[in-house]
Write a protein that holds these residues in place. Structure first.
Motif, PDB file in Angstrom:
ATOM      1  N   THR B 235       0.827  -1.206   0.000  1.00  0.00           N
ATOM      2  CA  THR B 235       0.000   0.000   0.000  1.00  0.00           C
ATOM      3  C   THR B 235       0.860   1.255   0.000  1.00  0.00           C
ATOM      4  O   THR B 235       0.561   2.226  -0.694  1.00  0.00           O
ATOM      5  CB  THR B 235      -0.941  -0.024   1.219  1.00  0.00           C
ATOM      6  OG1 THR B 235      -1.740  -1.208   1.125  1.00  0.00           O
ATOM      7  CG2 THR B 235      -1.841   1.189   1.246  1.00  0.00           C
ATOM      8  N   GLU B 257      -9.743  -3.229   0.652  1.00  0.00           N
ATOM      9  CA  GLU B 257      -8.728  -2.973   1.676  1.00  0.00           C
ATOM     10  C   GLU B 257      -9.321  -2.096   2.789  1.00  0.00           C
ATOM     11  O   GLU B 257     -10.509  -2.090   2.996  1.00  0.00           O
ATOM     12  CB  GLU B 257      -7.478  -2.366   1.041  1.00  0.00           C
ATOM     13  CG  GLU B 257      -6.777  -3.326   0.081  1.00  0.00           C
ATOM     14  CD  GLU B 257      -5.992  -4.448   0.781  1.00  0.00           C
ATOM     15  OE1 GLU B 257      -5.275  -4.135   1.744  1.00  0.00           O
ATOM     16  OE2 GLU B 257      -6.128  -5.608   0.379  1.00  0.00           O
ATOM     17  N   ARG B 258      -8.448  -1.347   3.498  1.00  0.00           N
ATOM     18  CA  ARG B 258      -8.883  -0.704   4.745  1.00  0.00           C
ATOM     19  C   ARG B 258      -9.513   0.675   4.570  1.00  0.00           C
ATOM     20  O   ARG B 258      -9.048   1.472   3.780  1.00  0.00           O
ATOM     21  CB  ARG B 258      -7.672  -0.557   5.660  1.00  0.00           C
ATOM     22  CG  ARG B 258      -6.993  -1.856   5.965  1.00  0.00           C
ATOM     23  CD  ARG B 258      -5.762  -1.630   6.819  1.00  0.00           C
ATOM     24  NE  ARG B 258      -5.097  -2.896   7.038  1.00  0.00           N
ATOM     25  CZ  ARG B 258      -4.209  -3.425   6.191  1.00  0.00           C
ATOM     26  NH1 ARG B 258      -3.871  -2.764   5.106  1.00  0.00           N
ATOM     27  NH2 ARG B 258      -3.667  -4.585   6.456  1.00  0.00           N
ATOM     28  N   GLU B 261      -7.104   3.533   5.520  1.00  0.00           N
ATOM     29  CA  GLU B 261      -6.128   3.898   4.487  1.00  0.00           C
ATOM     30  C   GLU B 261      -6.719   4.924   3.533  1.00  0.00           C
ATOM     31  O   GLU B 261      -6.044   5.819   3.038  1.00  0.00           O
ATOM     32  CB  GLU B 261      -5.685   2.660   3.707  1.00  0.00           C
ATOM     33  CG  GLU B 261      -4.762   1.784   4.524  1.00  0.00           C
ATOM     34  CD  GLU B 261      -4.396   0.460   3.844  1.00  0.00           C
ATOM     35  OE1 GLU B 261      -3.502  -0.209   4.353  1.00  0.00           O
ATOM     36  OE2 GLU B 261      -5.030   0.098   2.843  1.00  0.00           O
TER      37      GLU B 261
HETATM   38 MG    MG Z   1      -1.964  -2.918   2.021  1.00  0.00          MG
END
Ligand code: MG
Ligand code: ADP
Lengths: 460, 597
Positions: B235, B257-258, B261
């Motif tokens: 990332t 994903e998060r 982030e």
């Molecule tokens: Mg990542």
């Protein structure tokens, strides 16, 4: 969603925790089901498939002794829900939300579905407020911030839950109010549960704690529900009541095993090591419930604890967890054996949100360089130790010998703080003492400016 | 009996009947909540739909509305700076309508209906146009001119086209056959946008990351797979490229994903300047976000949406970086749907068509001549993070990506654990673009660039061999020259390859600095080597001043760089002289540029 309550007499069949209803038109996907069967305990379940021919209900309890033909099936018309409110603080409930503390069933301020909706990413605030845990391996090298999800990767017999308890006990934000704590035991033993809770009893801290207990002997499938109840309550406390909430979930490994169990009953195609292919997504619906709202005042921080089967970090449970969470605190068996407490193996440990939390005006301007340098030397020392095991100390270069010495002292003095709580400054001081014992030229990650500005430096 | 009804629902799937007229990939609104879904199978009069939204609450007999068309992207001004979900809804608009938590069934168009754009026509009524021709322009953001294109399949004589202020819904003109022209055009996300010609990639996309620019470059229009276990830095690499890579437009797909982030990107990007244009990098960025807790089918769609938006800017003649984090989540979404359909699984439960789908996706990247006049060049450079279970590269998604991609940036957990970032495993990584782009680097940066690259690679290779030996006999048993090499290799790892994404100066390394550091390190090795060859013991050589000078080069901004390089050269020259008898005046015979020649 609200649908009327509908009652059906007799199911078409059952296998394992699945019950089949023929012709249940109007069944709602996800709705909560109550089952009554003569001479049997009451059971609960959830609609997982609706169809013109067949509706499938997944039970929460064991189906042992269940006779489909004589079962009364009540479709409640409600999605699985949980009362939420400040009133929940101080309560002890089981994994399905029933009181275990002898008090009446909580009423709460509101009723919320337990399958929380995803937080819109643009409404998240970036977590950046450091939590001081008093543990050097975390504060110094893997800093925790409010709104983070940081699991403890433990192993059988390693003190994972202990570490989480310790964090909860001493977590504070500089100048901040205490955390509210939501603890959910997922299939762990009485002993472990007691060990965790005892830390709070004499501190009146139980007043700001909500406890959900699914113990080893409780229904396995309830393990899928318990953390969601806990997170639903926690979300309310954090995002509506504006509290800072720490959620401890232990043990995620038991949760995943329950997930695998149900997948097998559903005859799904198994993924790695028999765990279902959607385990990543499923775990994400738990872990992603941590965070901070852009225009809120509270925060939800998660400390899940899991046990790495066979200490294997590539096992699907730690692996998928690590892919979702914002780092991990990994415990080392070797360190534990040698009596280093807490036995945090910092090399595979990580806090992904550390960078937003540390630095000038937050922890210390040198924090990043200091941590990177400690990491580099410790990694070098660990590698050199392995070489030394083959060729002997004498075969090492001067620099490697020094690095081994550094690693020894790091484990003994920095990690091995025992039960003492350290402030950030104390953690930094221990680290600097170790670094100062090395030749300046070997500290490539620390530039002259940082070196000169370290606490206690001449003129710094 | 009227429209189709829900006859089955489980997880992300629903079956609808009657749907005899349905076509594959047709978009459908399902249930009273209007859940967005896509037809993935038709059998008799039953259509199976994958739903892009949470299905809890859906019940039998709820109505469904087929839309008549497939999932499309709305392409037009206003994309830049926006944050879209996997099916193209702006998340800000969704939040305004339904609050902080996502509710299923939201309706929100990709582009603002109200915003008026100042359109300047580039051609006159009466001209004949064909697909891809530039009709005119709109200033989408400061420094980003949005070129309004004739849709790929349209053609004819222009009956009307006028400068003016338009919303995306208003016609800006029309063709003689009556076709209306607008600022925005729809495009089905699963269909590649056509181009006039595919071009070779021999120009690099400069990343500002030394390990990539020097050792494993990516060409404009190239494709890279970035596999690595969790925490190895995928990332950070994607985000760093979004900030610093040489691109006119960046499309960032956060796939499965998060959420935090994304919060990080949304906080950081607007405040960051593009190192080349000096403008906010958010102004040239489109974010497509479908976090891990958002519905899984939309994850699969998000990757195609991102690709389509990237192709659209490419067609305007821009260099687009398409950054996908992570492609594995796209593949897992495929697997999840396939398994719900009870399709026969291939390896590790992935559908057997995984590798052809993935290959087709990579094929959509590339450098090309877009359709239409004026002639121009555009590129989509595709960098895909891959998340192998257990960090094991033998798994199907990594393997399929390797077959499709032109470069591999393999990330190594051992390096990450040592905090050696970027944790690129230089033994396993490769780039097929190193050869084709070498001439550009030699012309633009330094004639010795290709040689330096080779020198550094050789040095790292030798370092590994020596470390293997040292692991058996101990480093002390090696001879001085070899121990010197170990020391220099360590400096190469720390100072050249090592590059912190959070360092205010070094997060972006201009090619000049990359070149200088590589040259100086090779010179340092040669200098020390010649001292040893003339009889000095390694222990008696003081490398520290040279190392300090090199560290200073790494921290030097563009203005200070020449001075720091001169200082480093003289520190190295001093070292070289140590081997000679008497003290001679500074020779200055070692320069950064010639170091490796
Ligand atoms: Mg990542
Ligand atoms: N280039 C870099 N510079 C500094 N730190 C880095 C770099 N790359 C990775 N890291 C560190 O590693 C952590 C994990 O990186 P990340 O990109 O989130 O991993 P992945 O996406 O592979 O799981 C980051 O939070 C950061 O601390």
């Amino acid at each position: 969603m609200t649908a009327p309550v509908r009652t059906y007499r007799g199911a078409a069949g059952a296998s394992g925790p699945l019950l089949y209803l023929p012709d249940a038109r109007g069944a709602v996907l996800g709705e909560w089901v109550a089952l009554e069967s003569p001479g049997q305990p009451a059971r609960r379940g959830q609609v997982i498939e609706v169809g013109t021919q067949l509706t499938v209900i997944q039970l929460l309890e064991e189906s042992h002794g269940l006779a489909p033909a004589s079962t009364r099936v009540k479709l409640t018309g409600e999605l699985a829900g949980m009362p939420v409110g400040l009133e929940l603080l101080g309560r002890v409930l089981d994994g399905a939300g029933n009181p275990l503390d002898g008090l009446p069933r909580p009423v709460g301020e509101a009723w919320r579905p337990v399958w929380g909706a995803p937080l819109n990413p643009v409404r998240r605030a970036r977590p950046a407020d450091v939590i001081e845990t008093g543990i050097s391996a975390i504060d110094g090298l893997n800093t925790l911030v409010r709104g983070q999800k940081l699991p403890v990767f433990s192993g059988p017999g390693l003190p994972g839950l202990d570490l989480a308890a310790r964090v909860v006990e001493s977590a504070r934000v500089p100048g901040g109010e205490p955390f509210a704590v939501v603890f959910v035991a997922i299939g762990i033993t009485e002993r472990e549960t007691r060990g965790f809770l005892e830390r709070f009893e004499d501190r009146e801290a139980l007043e700001r704690t909500v406890v959900f207990l699914n113990r080893t002997s409780d229904p396995t499938l309830e393990r899928l529900l318990a953390p969601r109840l806990a997170l639903t309550v926690a979300e309310h406390l954090a995002f509506e009541a504006g509290l800072h909430v720490l959620v401890v979930m232990a043990d995620i490994t038991h949760y995943c095993e329950a997930l695998r169990e149900i997948a097998a009953y559903r005859e799904e195609i198994p993924g790695r090591r028999g765990y279902p292919g959607y385990m990543y997504t499923d775990l994400a619906t738990l872990f992603e419930r941590a965070g901070i709202l852009r225009d809120g005042t509270g925060s939800l921080t998660q400390l899940p604890v899991l046990t790495m089967p066979d200490d294997d970090i590539t096992h699907p449970i730690p692996d998928l967890t690590g892919y979702i969470t914002e780092g991990q605190i990994v415990l080392g068996r070797d360190l534990h054996r040698r009596g280093v407490s807490p036995p945090v193996d910092v090399l595979p440990s990580l806090s992904r949100l550390m960078k937003a939390g540390i630095g000038r005006g937050r922890t210390a301007s040198f924090h990043r360089a200091w941590a990177d340098q400690i990491y580099a030397l410790y990694a070098q020392g660990r590698e050199a130790r392995l070489t030394a095991a083959i060729v002997g100390e004498a075969g090492l270069s001067e620099a490697d010998r020094r690095a081994v010495g550094f690693a020894d002292r790091f484990e003994g003095e920095f990690l091995g703080q025992g039960d003492r709580r350290r402030s950030f400054d104390e953690t930094f001081a221990v680290g600097w003492t170790l670094l100062e014992s090395m030749p300046r030229d070997e500290l490539l990650r620390i530039d002259d400016e940082t070196w000169a500005a370290r606490p206690g430096a001449d003129g710094g | 009996m009227s429209g189709p009804l829900v006859v089955m629902a489980a997880g992300a799937l629903a079956r609808l009947r009657p749907m005899r007229e349905a076509s594959l990939n047709e978009l459908v609104r399902v249930g009273e909540a209007g859940l967005l879904g896509e037809v993935i199978r038709v059998e008799g009069d039953v259509a199976t739909v994958q739903l892009f939204e949470e299905t809890a609450g859906l019940r039998l007999g709820e109505p469904a509305r087929p839309t008549g068309g497939p999932l499309t992207a709305e392409l037009g001004p206003g994309l830049a700076g926006s944050v879209l979900d996997g099916v193209g809804r702006p998340l800000e608009a969704v939040a305004r309508a339904s609050g902080a938590f996502l509710q299923p069934g939201a309706e929100a168009a990709t582009l603002s209906r109200e915003h008026r754009w100042e359109f300047r026509a580039a051609i006159r009524p009466g001209s004949t146009v064909a697909g891809g021709d530039v009709l005119g322009t709109v200033d989408e953001k400061p420094g980003l001119e949005h070129r309004i294109l004739v849709p790929p399949r349209a053609a004819g004589r222009i009956a009307a086209l006028e400068d003016g202020s338009y919303t995306v819904d208003e016609p800006i003109g029309a063709l003689e056959d009556g076709t209306e022209l607008r600022l925005a055009q729809p495009w089905p996300v699963r269909v590649p946008r056509p181009v006039a010609a595919r071009l070779r990639g021999d120009r690099p996309m400069v990343t500002g990351q030394r390990v990539f620019d020097l050792l494993f470059p990516v060409a404009q229009g190239g494709t890279v797979a970035v596999p690595g276990g969790f925490g190895t830095g995928k990332t950070v690499i994607e985000q760093t490229l979004a900030k610093f890579a040489e691109a006119d437009v960046v499309v960032y797909v956060g796939c499965g994903e998060r959420g935090n982030e994304m919060a990080e990107v949304l906080e950081e990007f607007p405040a960051l300047e593009d190192p080349r244009s000096g403008r906010s990098i958010m102004d040239r960025t489109v974010l497509v976000v479908n976090t891990s807790n958002m519905p899984v089918a939309a994850r699969e769609a998000s990757t195609y949406l991102g690709m389509t938006v990237a192709e659209y800017y490419r067609d305007m003649g821009y260099r687009v970086a398409l950054l996908s984090d992570s492609l594995s989540r796209w593949a897992e979404a495929l697997r999840e749907i396939a398994s719900r359909l009870q399709e026969l699984p291939g390896e590790e439960g992935y559908p057997t068509y995984l590798s052809s789908r993935l290959g087709a996706l990579f094929e959509r990247a590339g450098r090309c001549a877009p359709l239409g006049k004026p002639e121009r060049e555009g590129a989509v450079t595709f960098v895909a993070a891959v998340s192998p279970p257990g960090g094991d590269f033998s798994e199907p998604v990594t393997q399929a990506s390797l077959r499709a991609a032109g470069a591999l940036w393999a990330l190594d957990p051992a390096l990450a654990h040592q905090r050696q970032f970027p944790a690129v495993d230089w033994e396993v990584s490769y780039s097929l673009y190193a050869g084709p782009t070498a001439a550009w680097f030699a012309d633009e940066v330094g004639a010795d660039w290709p040689d330096l690259r080779q020198e550094i690679l050789t040095l790292l290779e030798r370092d590994r061999e020596l470390r293997d030996v040292a692991g058996l006999v101990g480093p002390e048993a090696l001879e001085d020259g070899d121990r010197l090499l170990l020391q220099v290799a360590r400096l190469v790892r720390e100072l050249l390859i090592g590059q912190s994404a959070v360092d205010p100066v070094d997060a972006f390394s201009p090619l000049a600095r990359t070149h200088a550091l590589a040259g100086l390190l090779v010179a340092l090795r040669d200098g020390a080597r010649s001292a040893i060859d003339r009889g000095r013991a390694l222990e008696s050589l003081d490398l520290a001043p040279a190392v300090r000078a090199l560290s200073a080069v790494r921290r030097a901004g563009p203005d200070e760089l020449p001075a720091r390089v001169v200082e480093a050269r003289s520190a190295i020259a001093a070292l070289r002289r140590e081997g000679t008898a008497g003290d001679q005046p500074a020779g200055g015979d070692v320069t950064a540029g010639e170091g490796g020649a």
